[in-house]
Design a protein around this motif. Structure first.
Motif, PDB file in Angstrom:
ATOM      1  N   ARG A  12       7.640   5.221   9.050  1.00  0.00           N
ATOM      2  CA  ARG A  12       7.064   6.425   8.476  1.00  0.00           C
ATOM      3  C   ARG A  12       8.001   7.607   8.726  1.00  0.00           C
ATOM      4  NH1 ARG A  12       2.306   7.356   6.137  1.00  0.00           N
ATOM      5  NH2 ARG A  12       3.783   8.837   5.276  1.00  0.00           N
ATOM      6  N   GLY A  13       7.725   8.723   8.082  1.00  0.00           N
ATOM      7  CA  GLY A  13       8.523   9.923   8.293  1.00  0.00           C
ATOM      8  C   GLY A  13       8.710  10.695   7.011  1.00  0.00           C
ATOM      9  N   ASP A  14       9.110  11.965   7.133  1.00  0.00           N
ATOM     10  CA  ASP A  14       9.285  12.797   5.941  1.00  0.00           C
ATOM     11  C   ASP A  14      10.460  12.336   5.099  1.00  0.00           C
ATOM     12  OD1 ASP A  14      11.181  13.572   7.760  1.00  0.00           O
ATOM     13  OD2 ASP A  14      10.833  15.723   7.564  1.00  0.00           O
ATOM     14  N   ARG A  15      11.357  11.554   5.681  1.00  0.00           N
ATOM     15  CA  ARG A  15      12.485  11.003   4.917  1.00  0.00           C
ATOM     16  C   ARG A  15      12.275   9.540   4.557  1.00  0.00           C
ATOM     17  NH1 ARG A  15      17.853  13.665   7.874  1.00  0.00           N
ATOM     18  NH2 ARG A  15      17.200  15.855   7.632  1.00  0.00           N
ATOM     19  N   LYS A  16      11.123   9.027   4.887  1.00  0.00           N
ATOM     20  CA  LYS A  16      10.790   7.640   4.567  1.00  0.00           C
ATOM     21  C   LYS A  16       9.460   7.608   3.825  1.00  0.00           C
ATOM     22  CE  LYS A  16      13.335   5.377   8.318  1.00  0.00           C
ATOM     23  NZ  LYS A  16      13.232   4.509   9.516  1.00  0.00           N
ATOM     24  N   GLY A  17       9.495   8.056   2.592  1.00  0.00           N
ATOM     25  CA  GLY A  17       8.318   7.976   1.748  1.00  0.00           C
ATOM     26  C   GLY A  17       7.385   9.152   1.827  1.00  0.00           C
ATOM     27  N   ASP A  34       0.853  -1.183   0.000  1.00  0.00           N
ATOM     28  CA  ASP A  34       0.000   0.000   0.000  1.00  0.00           C
ATOM     29  C   ASP A  34       0.892   1.238   0.000  1.00  0.00           C
ATOM     30  OD1 ASP A  34      -1.838   1.998   0.417  1.00  0.00           O
ATOM     31  OD2 ASP A  34      -3.000   0.896   1.904  1.00  0.00           O
ATOM     32  N   ASN A  35       1.188   1.747  -1.188  1.00  0.00           N
ATOM     33  CA  ASN A  35       2.057   2.919  -1.353  1.00  0.00           C
ATOM     34  C   ASN A  35       1.756   3.536  -2.714  1.00  0.00           C
ATOM     35  OD1 ASN A  35       4.062   1.325  -3.181  1.00  0.00           O
ATOM     36  ND2 ASN A  35       3.981   0.145  -1.277  1.00  0.00           N
ATOM     37  N   TYR A  47       3.649   6.949   0.840  1.00  0.00           N
ATOM     38  CA  TYR A  47       3.971   5.617   1.354  1.00  0.00           C
ATOM     39  C   TYR A  47       3.245   5.453   2.684  1.00  0.00           C
ATOM     40  CZ  TYR A  47       7.256   2.669   4.146  1.00  0.00           C
ATOM     41  OH  TYR A  47       7.839   1.754   4.982  1.00  0.00           O
ATOM     42  N   ARG A  48       2.438   4.419   2.786  1.00  0.00           N
ATOM     43  CA  ARG A  48       1.623   4.249   3.992  1.00  0.00           C
ATOM     44  C   ARG A  48       2.417   3.691   5.159  1.00  0.00           C
ATOM     45  NH1 ARG A  48      -4.113   0.906   4.360  1.00  0.00           N
ATOM     46  NH2 ARG A  48      -4.586   1.429   6.531  1.00  0.00           N
ATOM     47  N   GLU A  61     -16.792   3.181   5.473  1.00  0.00           N
ATOM     48  CA  GLU A  61     -16.873   4.032   4.276  1.00  0.00           C
ATOM     49  C   GLU A  61     -15.931   5.234   4.338  1.00  0.00           C
ATOM     50  OE1 GLU A  61     -18.049   3.631   1.426  1.00  0.00           O
ATOM     51  OE2 GLU A  61     -19.867   2.425   1.441  1.00  0.00           O
ATOM     52  N   ILE A  62     -14.871   5.132   5.130  1.00  0.00           N
ATOM     53  CA  ILE A  62     -13.898   6.212   5.248  1.00  0.00           C
ATOM     54  C   ILE A  62     -12.697   5.904   4.363  1.00  0.00           C
ATOM     55  CG2 ILE A  62     -12.352   7.436   6.809  1.00  0.00           C
ATOM     56  CD1 ILE A  62     -15.343   8.075   7.195  1.00  0.00           C
ATOM     57  N   ALA A  63     -12.372   6.819   3.472  1.00  0.00           N
ATOM     58  CA  ALA A  63     -11.263   6.604   2.534  1.00  0.00           C
ATOM     59  C   ALA A  63      -9.926   6.584   3.264  1.00  0.00           C
ATOM     60  CB  ALA A  63     -11.260   7.700   1.474  1.00  0.00           C
ATOM     61  N   ILE A  64      -9.009   5.780   2.760  1.00  0.00           N
ATOM     62  CA  ILE A  64      -7.667   5.676   3.333  1.00  0.00           C
ATOM     63  C   ILE A  64      -6.895   6.972   3.093  1.00  0.00           C
ATOM     64  CG2 ILE A  64      -5.427   4.526   3.135  1.00  0.00           C
ATOM     65  CD1 ILE A  64      -6.957   1.962   2.431  1.00  0.00           C
ATOM     66  N   ARG A  65      -6.429   7.566   4.189  1.00  0.00           N
ATOM     67  CA  ARG A  65      -5.510   8.711   4.146  1.00  0.00           C
ATOM     68  C   ARG A  65      -4.545   8.530   5.315  1.00  0.00           C
ATOM     69  NH1 ARG A  65      -7.146  12.810   0.716  1.00  0.00           N
ATOM     70  NH2 ARG A  65      -5.760  14.276   1.748  1.00  0.00           N
ATOM     71  N   HIS A  66      -3.303   8.982   5.130  1.00  0.00           N
ATOM     72  CA  HIS A  66      -2.288   8.588   6.109  1.00  0.00           C
ATOM     73  C   HIS A  66      -1.153   9.598   6.260  1.00  0.00           C
ATOM     74  CE1 HIS A  66       0.044   7.517   2.551  1.00  0.00           C
ATOM     75  NE2 HIS A  66      -1.083   7.010   2.097  1.00  0.00           N
TER      76      HIS A  66
END
Length: 694
Positions: free
Chosen positions: A205-210, A150-151, A214-215, A589-594
């Motif tokens: 996760r992180g600003d330097r990791k995708g 999932d990315n 990238y989920r 019914e909630i769309a994926i956001r991350h």
């Protein structure tokens, strides 16, 4: 021949050969086992013409920071023995069978055994944790890595080779529904058949990791357990292919799990909640509790119904128990009243979030509010992300909301606030020729999105006041957008219907014809692009796809040209693939956001934001689709989406820009509402569209 090399070949051939041999399933699961770690390093579906890789590569080639220690089937736990606690990770097997199906790890006194079998094309995995020590131990913070792919590298790669992963952390009835982003089968499912999954975590996760593309790496959390010497705890699940949500549900029941659903997930105080539990076979010893208090269960034709009146506002957990100690649940929210909640929010914005200091250049603006500091956030904190906390851009949603509320109430005090805000927009965020900025310095952030939102505000103000200047401002704002960004920008919330209605009502026929022609040119680009969605501030996301369909559906309603509806129908499966049906107001019914909690929140954390208010764009899509087709089921789904987003608004009028849903993100506790009230009021904007048609 090198023995390790020989073993790798043997594991690969054995697992692939057996999976490929089975023909009972349309798309048998096929895996490759890493002989060094015993983990699954590749998972595909036999017969899939796209040959999609369902797992992130864990050799560093897809993402440099994703290595073998994060592969499927490896994991971690924290062990407490006596007064000592230590985190353990199983990565290096002490024993592995020649076919990779049985793998044994040992971390101190704890043995972890993984057993994999194939049956009718499905892969079944069982994880057994055994205490081989002489003292009892407690295991907690247990997680098993499930690095599903999932990315977001780009539209075509996503549609053909990535998955939207829907997790239901429903204890003994937990599941994972991994839908191909393009909406076409085959898809992947996983259902717990023994033990439980209580939550999930996100890693790497992180600003330097995708960044926002990238989920992360998902890990499923097991319940805490207490093991006496020689005792074990096991969890097992089955991985299978399916052809879509209804097929997924059918297969869950076939494999012995339960399906839980409610008639809705956010209720008003005094309403009756209804939870429906389906099982493929009769259940024994079933019972239910609401927030720990027993409530009745009625069985009829294999469905178990829990009906309970909701007398107090707050979160409600309905637990369902069955078959000798198993259980699952649904998450509900009770509010005092939907209209009352909305009115409180509007009044809070007017009285607490408007800049009323005449010496401040932002005088009249609706500002971010810090719930912890109980004050307007002045966007002056060092080392923050100021562009997503400024006085324009997404914050314009507050103005649009208040304008809609004024249309309904004709509250003169509210009108005074709105006129002050309108002057701020026109004089401080826009130039004479309607170039629209996000901040009063007018130095940067001339975003295409700004124009749609400001134009929407002006058109709403025209509808509310009848003052022609607002229709003119809306028109000129959109013309400035088209001059600078052309016809190929996939903007959120293009105001097609209200814009044209306002111009027509104001007698601006020349402008009406010009704007309609602009919209038609945009429609031609969207049709020509089809599923080749262009990259925007994020490579690929729900708020690129849904706005395209939202726009085309409006254009069909205005023109009645079939080509627009045909394209809406073609793209709808891609919109719907972002949404799940888990029995929770956070997820249903909630769309994926991350990523929004990082950019817009005070805690600045990446990770799944369920709900995030832009999920209501999909609600708008469903609303317009129901109008286009007459299919009223989409209106019901639209109402469900905006109703679930009401959890972002509180009874005192305050609000939160994001709920961080995972149990933990990179080891930091999640499951909280971010303290900033920032841009979430678009959820109420779409609530009024879907429920009031404005």
């Amino acid at each position: 021949m090198n023995r390790q090399f020989y073993r790798r070949i043997k594991i690969f051939l054995c697992t692939c050969g057996i999976a490929g041999f089975i023909g009972a399933a349309d798309f048998p699961v096929k895996v490759t086992i890493n002989p060094s770690t015993g983990a699954v390093e590749q998972l595909t579906l036999s017969g899939d013409e796209r040959q999609m890789e369902w797992l992130v590569k864990t050799d560093g080639t897809q993402y440099p920071w994703v290595k073998e220690n994060l592969a499927w089937g490896l994991g971690y736990f924290t062990l407490t023995k006596g007064h000592e606690s230590i985190k353990k990770e199983w990565q290096n097997p002490i024993e592995i069978s020649s076919d990779g199906r049985q793998v044994t790890y040992r971390e101190g006194d704890i043995q972890v055994q993984v057993v994999r079998t194939f049956k009718d094309g499905d892969l079944m995995e069982r994880y057994i944790f055994t205490n081989y020590g002489k003292e009892p131990v407690s295991l907690y913070d247990m997680g098993i890595y499930t690095p599903l792919n999932d990315n977001y590298p780009g539209a075509q790669e996503c549609i053909n080779g990535r998955t939207n992963v829907q997790v239901w952390d429903g204890e003994n009835a937990a599941y994972v529904n991994a839908l191909r982003m393009g909406g076409t089968a085959p898809h992947l499912g996983m259902v717990v058949t023994e033990g439980a999954v209580k939550s999930y975590e996100v890693w790497e996760r992180g600003d330097r990791k995708g960044n926002s593309h990238y989920r992360g790496i998902l890990a499923l959390n097991l319940p805490d357990c207490y093991l006496k010497p020689g005792k074990s705890y096991a969890v097992a699940w089955t991985i299978f292919s399916h052809n879509g949500n209804e097929d997924f549900k059918r297969k869950l029941l076939e494999k012995g799990s339960l399906l839980v659903a409610c008639d809705k997930y956010v209720y008003q105080r005094g309403e009756t909640a209804r939870m429906y539990v389906q099982s493929g076979s009769p259940l024994e010893n079933y019972a239910a509790r609401m927030n720990g208090v027993s409530v009745p269960v009625v069985e009829k034709d294999g469905t178990y119904l829990v009906e309970v009146p909701l007398l107090q506002a707050g979160e409600v957990r309905l637990d369902f128990f069955y078959n000798g100690g198993k259980h699952t649940h649904a998450d509900l929210l009770v509010i005092n009243g939907e209209r009352d909640l909305l009115a409180k929010r509007v009044e809070f914005i007017r009285t607490h979030q408007q800049m009323n200091n005449p010496s401040d250049p932002r005088f009249g603006a609706y500002m971010v509010y810090d719930n912890e500091g109980d004050s307007i956030y002045l966007n002056d904190t060092p080392n923050c992300n100021p562009v997503d906390r400024d006085e324009g851009a997404e914050r314009v949603g507050m103005g649009v909301l208040l304008a809609k509320q004024y249309r309904l109430t004709k509250d003169e005090v509210l009108k005074e606030s709105l006129l002050k805000y309108a002057r701020f927009l026109r004089e401080k965020l826009q130039t004479k020729d309607f170039v629209t900025y996000s901040s009063v310095d007018q130095k940067n952030r001339n975003r295409g999105y700004n124009y749609m939102w400001v134009a929407e505000f002006y058109f709403q103000m025209y509808q509310a006041t009848g003052e022609k200047q607002f229709a003119t401002y809306g028109y000129e704002t959109l013309q400035a957008m088209y001059r600078q960004f052309g016809y190929g920008f996939y903007a959120i919330g293009i105001p097609v219907i209200i814009g044209l209605e306002s111009l027509e009502k104001a007698g601006m026929q020349k402008e009406y014809r010009k704007l309609l022609k602009d919209f038609e040119k945009t429609g031609e680009v969207f049709i020509r692009n089809g599923l080749n969605y262009p990259k925007s501030e994020v490579n690929y996301e729900q708020s690129i796809v849904a706005p395209a369909v939202h726009f085309l559906a409006q254009l069909y309603l205005v023109t009645k040209e079939q080509k627009y509806l045909d394209e809406v129908k073609r793209q709808m499966p891609v919109v719907e693939a972002f949404n799940g049906f888990q029995p929770s107001f956070h997820l249903n019914e909630i769309a994926i956001r991350h990523w929004d909690g990082y950019w817009f929140g005070k805690r600045e954390m990446f990770g799944d934001t369920f709900p995030h208010y832009w999920s209501t764009i999909t609600g708008a899509v469903y609303y317009y689709y129901a109008l286009c087709t007459g299919d009223k089921s989409y209106q019901v789904r639209a109402e469900n989406i905006v109703r679930n987003n009401l959890c972002l608004f509180f009874e005192d009028g305050k609000a939160s820009c994001a709920y961080l849903y995972p149990y933990k993100i990179d080891g930091v506790k999640g499951q909280f509402y971010d303290p900033y009230a920032n841009d979430q009021d678009w959820a109420l904007v779409y609530y009024l569209l879907i429920n009031n048609g404005i």
